[in-house]
Design a protein around this motif. Structure first.
Motif, PDB file in Angstrom:
ATOM      1  N   LYS A   1      -1.731  -7.567   5.707  1.00 42.30           N
ATOM      2  CA  LYS A   1      -2.771  -7.028   4.666  1.00 42.30           C
ATOM      3  C   LYS A   1      -2.648  -5.600   5.085  1.00 42.30           C
ATOM      4  N   ILE A   2      -2.371  -5.561   3.643  1.00 39.12           N
ATOM      5  CA  ILE A   2      -1.880  -3.729   3.282  1.00 39.12           C
ATOM      6  C   ILE A   2      -2.653  -2.716   2.848  1.00 39.12           C
ATOM      7  N   THR A   3      -3.516  -1.582   4.052  1.00 40.12           N
ATOM      8  CA  THR A   3      -4.479  -0.856   3.944  1.00 40.12           C
ATOM      9  C   THR A   3      -4.489   0.723   3.673  1.00 40.12           C
ATOM     10  N   GLY A   4      -4.635   0.902   2.686  1.00 38.26           N
ATOM     11  CA  GLY A   4      -4.665   2.256   2.146  1.00 38.26           C
ATOM     12  C   GLY A   4      -5.805   3.167   1.292  1.00 38.26           C
ATOM     13  N   GLU A   5      -5.867   3.938   0.443  1.00 40.37           N
ATOM     14  CA  GLU A   5      -6.904   4.207  -0.444  1.00 40.37           C
ATOM     15  C   GLU A   5      -6.186   4.515  -1.695  1.00 40.37           C
ATOM     16  N   ASP A   6      -7.458   3.603  -2.224  1.00 39.38           N
ATOM     17  CA  ASP A   6      -6.975   3.556  -3.913  1.00 39.38           C
ATOM     18  C   ASP A   6      -6.680   4.870  -4.888  1.00 39.38           C
TER      19      ASP A   6
ATOM     20  N   ALA B   1       4.272  -1.502  -2.101  1.00 38.41           N
ATOM     21  CA  ALA B   1       5.220  -1.282  -1.290  1.00 38.41           C
ATOM     22  C   ALA B   1       5.292  -3.534  -0.354  1.00 38.41           C
ATOM     23  N   GLY B   2       3.959  -3.718  -1.719  1.00 42.50           N
ATOM     24  CA  GLY B   2       4.617  -5.194  -1.189  1.00 42.50           C
ATOM     25  C   GLY B   2       5.504  -5.977  -1.805  1.00 42.50           C
TER      26      GLY B   2
ATOM     27  N   LEU C   1       6.943   3.657   5.524  1.00 36.78           N
ATOM     28  CA  LEU C   1       6.023   3.898   4.242  1.00 36.78           C
ATOM     29  C   LEU C   1       4.741   4.754   4.652  1.00 36.78           C
ATOM     30  N   GLY C   2       4.512   4.776   5.631  1.00 38.77           N
ATOM     31  CA  GLY C   2       3.636   5.499   5.832  1.00 38.77           C
ATOM     32  C   GLY C   2       1.983   4.171   5.102  1.00 38.77           C
TER      33      GLY C   2
END
Length: 365
Positions: A168-173, A188-189, A260-261
């Motif tokens: 799972k990649i977790t960030g903000e829209d 990122a994926g 990528l942070g």
């Protein structure tokens, strides 16, 4: 009872992992009518069936579950891996040995095992006592035509190991007009998928790492998704190579997340080990093939990157002598193809070889 009718019935009852309720009922009721001893598993689908008595106890594993896939435009459970054939061979062997039960020098046990496609059905069977007391265990798998033709057979299959990584990649829209304000999870994926191609272990050991699922975004195309889910399919011919691959992949994910942070985490699921073929069991199966199909039918051990949870039986019970018969069936276009077809005459051949292997194993104990 004709093997073809049994296969037709089982093919029509196709059910996915741990949902093989109708399949279990069909097998149990049919075998009970034939005087075969049947015991259902209490905590999951599947059953064990026995003929004969005393030791040794020689077993045969028949996997039961179907795949969920699109067939002619419809999503459905579909036996495209040959498990309906494996069950038919198990039933045929039970009924054939039932007719000569008084001559058996031990007990024959057929394990109708759920959830092979999920990669852990065998562990449930072992946990619930289905493999207790076994001295020898055989399995069978139909092989694609490019490996074995109809009338050919190999005494064992050396499967590779397989495992999935659910990430799972977790960030903000982000707003579509402001991509500089964060990380696009799709990019990122994509970059992570490319980075995984740099995973390296010895080229002498077959292996592969690939992204097989990726989901991000929704119906609003002016939103840059910050989060996504993905899955990796990882294969290695040996269990040692699998351990090495896992370490490298975990390192790549961690390094890429930092670079990528963005938070990228995941879990390993549905591990299926590589084969540990027992030479004595393989020798018995080799002899059975020659006796029933002839010397010209015998082929060397099949080595395949495919995986099978059959091999948990020997990992959990190291004393168990086990191998899996590779049965030629002119199977096309390939395993897991929605339109998979095979020569049904292989069913009778499978019964003859497995029955002979059981009798040889009993005589050698």
């Amino acid at each position: 009872m004709k093997l073809e009718q049994v296969w037709q019935d089982l093919h029509g009852l196709a059910e996915t992992s741990f949902k093989e309720v109708k399949t279990t009922d069909y097998i149990a009721h049919m075998l009970e009518r034939e005087g075969v001893r049947v015991q259902l598993f209490k905590k999951h689908t599947g059953l064990i069936a026995e003929v004969g008595s005393g030791e040794p106890v020689v077993g045969f594993r028949a996997d039961m579950d179907a795949l969920w896939q699109e067939v002619d435009g419809e999503m459905k459970a579909n036996h495209s891996c040959g498990h309906d054939a494996h069950m038919t061979i198990g039933i045929g062997t039970l009924l054939a040995l039932k007719k000569k039960e008084n001559q058996l020098q031990g007990t024959f046990r057929c394990i109708f095992q759920p959830a092979e496609e999920q990669g852990n059905g065998s562990l449930s069977v072992i946990k619930n006592g289905g493999a207790d007391g076994l001295s020898v265990l055989f399995g069978v798998h139909l092989r694609p035509k490019d490996e074995l033709s109809f009338g050919e057979a190999a005494p064992s299959i050396s499967h590779g190991g397989g495992i999935f990584y659910e990430g799972k990649i977790t960030g903000e829209d982000l707003h579509g007009a402001r991509p500089h304000q964060g990380v696009n999870a799709i990019e990122a994926g994509f970059a992570l998928g490319q980075q995984l191609h740099t995973v390296r272990i010895s080229p002498m050991v077959p292996h592969s790492v690939k992204m097989t699922s990726f989901h991000a975004g929704a119906s609003n195309y002016n939103i840059i998704p910050g989060s996504a889910t993905f899955a990796l399919d990882v294969r290695a011919q040996t269990n040692e190579a699998m351990d090495e691959l896992k370490l490298q992949i975990e390192g790549k994910v961690a390094a890429f997340s930092e670079m990528l942070g963005v938070k990228i985490v995941g879990d390993w699921v549905d591990y299926t080990p590589g084969a540990d073929v027992n030479e004595e069991a393989e020798a018995i199966m080799r002899e059975a093939i020659v006796q029933e199909l002839g010397e010209d039918a015998l082929r060397p051990r099949v080595v395949t990157p495919g995986s099978d949870d059959f091999h948990f039986y020997t990992i959990e019970k190291p004393e168990l002598k086990a191998c899996m018969l590779a049965l030629g069936a002119d199977l096309t276009p390939g395993l897991h193809h929605p339109d998979m077809r095979f020569n049904h005459d292989c069913l009778e051949q499978g019964v003859k070889v497995v029955m002979r292997a059981v009798e040889i194993a009993m005589g050698r104990d």
